[in-house]
Design a protein around this motif. Structure first.
Motif, PDB file in Angstrom:
ATOM      1  N   SER A  26      86.200  59.682 -29.284  1.00  0.00           N
ATOM      2  CA  SER A  26      85.748  58.960 -30.475  1.00  0.00           C
ATOM      3  C   SER A  26      84.656  57.987 -30.066  1.00  0.00           C
ATOM      4  O   SER A  26      84.851  57.173 -29.155  1.00  0.00           O
ATOM      5  N   ILE A  27      83.507  58.069 -30.734  1.00  0.00           N
ATOM      6  CA  ILE A  27      82.381  57.197 -30.422  1.00  0.00           C
ATOM      7  C   ILE A  27      81.929  56.506 -31.706  1.00  0.00           C
ATOM      8  O   ILE A  27      81.706  57.162 -32.718  1.00  0.00           O
ATOM      9  N   SER A  28      81.805  55.199 -31.655  1.00  0.00           N
ATOM     10  CA  SER A  28      81.334  54.449 -32.823  1.00  0.00           C
ATOM     11  C   SER A  28      80.196  53.533 -32.407  1.00  0.00           C
ATOM     12  O   SER A  28      80.119  53.092 -31.255  1.00  0.00           O
ATOM     13  N   HIS A  29      79.311  53.260 -33.364  1.00  0.00           N
ATOM     14  CA  HIS A  29      78.119  52.461 -33.099  1.00  0.00           C
ATOM     15  C   HIS A  29      77.976  51.356 -34.136  1.00  0.00           C
ATOM     16  O   HIS A  29      78.434  51.478 -35.273  1.00  0.00           O
ATOM     17  N   ASP A  30      77.308  50.315 -33.729  1.00  0.00           N
ATOM     18  CA  ASP A  30      76.964  49.248 -34.664  1.00  0.00           C
ATOM     19  C   ASP A  30      75.639  48.662 -34.213  1.00  0.00           C
ATOM     20  O   ASP A  30      75.449  48.388 -33.018  1.00  0.00           O
ATOM     21  N   GLY A 192      68.825  40.482 -32.641  1.00  0.00           N
ATOM     22  CA  GLY A 192      69.511  41.692 -33.083  1.00  0.00           C
ATOM     23  C   GLY A 192      70.683  41.998 -32.178  1.00  0.00           C
ATOM     24  O   GLY A 192      70.810  41.439 -31.082  1.00  0.00           O
ATOM     25  N   GLU A 193      71.555  42.895 -32.626  1.00  0.00           N
ATOM     26  CA  GLU A 193      72.703  43.303 -31.825  1.00  0.00           C
ATOM     27  C   GLU A 193      72.853  44.818 -31.860  1.00  0.00           C
ATOM     28  O   GLU A 193      72.507  45.468 -32.857  1.00  0.00           O
ATOM     29  N   GLY A 194      73.374  45.363 -30.770  1.00  0.00           N
ATOM     30  CA  GLY A 194      73.695  46.783 -30.693  1.00  0.00           C
ATOM     31  C   GLY A 194      74.991  46.958 -29.932  1.00  0.00           C
ATOM     32  O   GLY A 194      75.194  46.333 -28.891  1.00  0.00           O
TER      33      GLY A 194
END
Length: 240
Positions: A26-30, A192-194
């Motif tokens: 499971s891979i999630s991004h923001d 910004g954020e990643g």
């Protein structure tokens, strides 16, 4: 490092295209732009140039900071092809040649302790780098842990209740914050954020830590101002 970065991008592209189900993990991004000053857009970034100051953190070890600095440089090179970029290695080399290593250490230390750069010192380094803007990346969250999870019960039929078997999964998460500092005005003009989180069975080795770093760095750089955006900058060089 470079090969694994490419592997990470290929994996991410597959996930974004909808093939995550075949990969298992499971891979999630923001990613998000948190702040943009009224005096900053892509046109001014292109005109001013950008120097990379590497990655700082109180939660990640030195090796991870170096790896993040490397993948941030790579992501910026891919994304900001029309911007004059001074990589972290180039930045450090110029500073060493000018005998300003101590100045840079004081600049970074002040940022880590107070969250701000010394404006006068930043202008001196900017003159050396021949750029106006500096990207400071902070690793605000770093996690690589193993946790217990309930797995599916056995298909073998046995009398009575059958407790679920236990398994373990690996969690890898990193959140990056980027601040662009304007050496001319002496303040932050963009933030910004990643973030990327990957969860997989412990026995699986499909996602390496560097893959997660590459994806988080790409997420962060993706929210920088884009060429062709409608300009919304103030006529003033500094301030609102």
């Amino acid at each position: 490092m470079k090969g694994s970065s490419l592997a990470g991008l290929a994996l991410w592209a597959c996930v974004m295209a909808g093939c995550a189900a075949t990969l298992g993990p499971s891979i999630s991004h923001d990613e998000r732009e948190i702040y943009r000053g009224p005096q900053f857009d892509f046109a001014r970034l292109k005109a001013g140039g950008l120097s990379m100051l590497g990655a700082m953190s109180r939660v990640a070890p030195d090796g991870i900071r170096d790896d993040v600095a490397f993948v941030i440089d790579q992501a910026a090179e891919r994304r900001l092809v029309k911007v004059k970029l001074v990589s972290r290695s180039e930045t450090m080399a110029r500073i060493r040649q000018a005998g300003m290593t101590g100045d840079l250490q004081r600049l970074i230390q002040g940022y880590e302790e107070r969250g701000a750069f010394d404006p006068a010192l930043l202008r001196r380094i900017a003159a050396l780098q021949e750029v106006r803007y500096f990207l400071a990346t902070t690793i605000v969250q770093y996690e690589r842990t193993t946790r217990d999870v309930a797995s599916a019960p056995s298909t073998v039929v046995t009398p009575g209740l059958q407790p679920a078997r236990r398994g373990t999964e690996r969690v890898q998460r990193i959140r990056l914050r980027g601040d662009i500092w304007d050496s001319y005005c002496g303040g932050v003009v963009w933030t910004g954020e990643g973030e990327t989180e990957a969860v997989e069975e412990t026995a699986s080795e499909e996602i390496r830590l560097n893959d997660v770093l590459v994806m988080a760095a790409t997420n962060l750089i993706s929210v920088l101002p884009r060429p062709g955006e409608a300009s919304r900058t103030s006529d003033k060089e500094c301030g609102a």
